[in-house]
Write an enzyme that holds these catalytic residues in place. Structure first.
Site, PDB file in Angstrom:
ATOM      1  N   LYS A  10       8.754  51.168  47.766  1.00 48.25           N
ATOM      2  CA  LYS A  10       7.547  51.930  47.419  1.00 48.25           C
ATOM      3  C   LYS A  10       6.325  51.213  47.993  1.00 48.25           C
ATOM      4  O   LYS A  10       6.341  49.997  48.266  1.00 48.25           O
ATOM      5  CB  LYS A  10       7.403  52.106  45.913  1.00 48.25           C
ATOM      6  CG  LYS A  10       7.209  50.823  45.101  1.00 48.25           C
ATOM      7  CD  LYS A  10       5.777  50.279  45.062  1.00 48.25           C
ATOM      8  CE  LYS A  10       5.706  48.896  44.439  1.00 48.25           C
ATOM      9  NZ  LYS A  10       4.412  48.220  44.616  1.00 48.25           N
ATOM     10  N   ASP A 136       8.115  48.266  37.519  1.00 44.91           N
ATOM     11  CA  ASP A 136       8.242  49.278  38.578  1.00 44.91           C
ATOM     12  C   ASP A 136       9.556  50.055  38.513  1.00 44.91           C
ATOM     13  O   ASP A 136       9.755  50.999  39.282  1.00 44.91           O
ATOM     14  CB  ASP A 136       8.148  48.618  39.970  1.00 44.91           C
ATOM     15  CG  ASP A 136       6.729  48.201  40.322  1.00 44.91           C
ATOM     16  OD1 ASP A 136       5.782  48.818  39.795  1.00 44.91           O
ATOM     17  OD2 ASP A 136       6.570  47.267  41.120  1.00 44.91           O
TER      18      ASP A 136
END
Length: 289
Positions: A10, A136
């Site tokens: 990401k 995350d």
């Protein structure tokens, strides 16, 4: 029986830290999106009741420090699973890079074991469990593009960003996330406009996305590691439309729409930096097969 799962990296298009919470974590607002740079996680069912991690990358731990191990252990304990699993992690995402490689491996392990062990959990249930592993992991369970709040575990889905190239460059250094957060002086920082970035993505407005990239952690890491600032300057000089450090760094990414400029930036950085990638944003969420 064997399950293969992709674990994409990401990037943070915007990252803001609001305040330090009583529990010791920081309250954050982030807009993240997955990119087409992925590890591959292979899960093999074992009759023996153990978790076995394999990776050829010497920086990847093969014990309980590994987030994929923690994901498997969490599911085993929560659902009293008597069988084991071998987890082979083929790394493509650089380690300790601000790209959530370890978190994505953990999320892929959760999704894969849900299938391998026939648990029947929903994506929301997997994401909630992921929040127990790391900040995350919840986002990485879903993938796609999202606004993340809280510690990063409160996820609101966003549409895919405008189509573009992402060029990533990681210098051969590691950054301590804890050290970066410790040095934050939030009252002195420039805070990115998360609402504007969300609007830019919803409106598919590429120029507005470029105008609103921001990361409150960047200034700290640039002061600690001048080579990160040098990479930023090089990307800008080569013609990226927007340049930002991802997460706590040290990876820097630039975005462009045109192939020719992507090649120019990519080739220019390869003579300057150890690890350089040119990939697309994925934009779409994962599904449970």
């Amino acid at each position: 029986m064997k399950v293969l799962v992709k674990a994409p990296a990401k990037i943070n298009l915007s990252l803001d830290v609001l305040y330090k919470r009583p529990d010791g974590f920081h309250e954050v607002e982030m807009i993240m999106t997955t990119i087409d740079l992925a590890d591959r996680v292979e899960l093999t069912l074992l009759e023996e009741n153990k978790i076995h991690i394999l990776s050829h990358n010497r920086y990847v731990p093969d014990d309980q420090r590994n987030l994929a191990y923690q994901a498997a252990k969490l599911l085993k304990d929560r659902f009293n699973i008597e069988k084991g699993v071998e987890i082979i992690i083929e790394k493509t995402i650089p380690v300790a890079a601000g790209l959530a490689g370890g978190s994505s491996d953990a999320a892929a392990t959760l999704r894969g074991l849900n299938k391998l062990w026939d648990l029947g959990l929903t994506m929301d249930e997997l994401a909630e469990m992921g929040s127990e592993i790391g900040s995350d992991v919840s986002f990485c369970v879903y993938g796609g593009t999202a606004l993340a709040k809280g510690r990063g575990e409160i996820i609101t889905e966003l549409p895919a960003p405008p189509t573009c190239w992402v060029i990533l460059a990681k210098p051969f250094i590691g950054v301590s996330t804890a050290e970066v957060y410790r040095r934050l002086e939030l009252e002195k920082m420039d805070h990115p406009n998360i609402k504007e970035m969300a609007g830019a993505i919803k409106n598919n407005d590429y120029q507005s996305v470029c105008n609103n990239v921001g990361n409150v952690l960047e200034e700290v890491t640039l002061n600690l590691h001048p080579e990160v600032a040098q990479i930023k300057d090089q990307m800008k000089r080569f013609g990226a439309d927007a340049v930002l450090m991802s997460g706590s760094g040290p990876t820097v990414f630039g975005i462009v729409q045109h192939d020719s400029r992507m090649h120019r930036i990519y080739n220019g950085l390869r003579g300057f930096c150890d690890q350089v990638f040119a990939v697309r944003m994925l934009g779409e969420r994962h599904t449970l097969d």
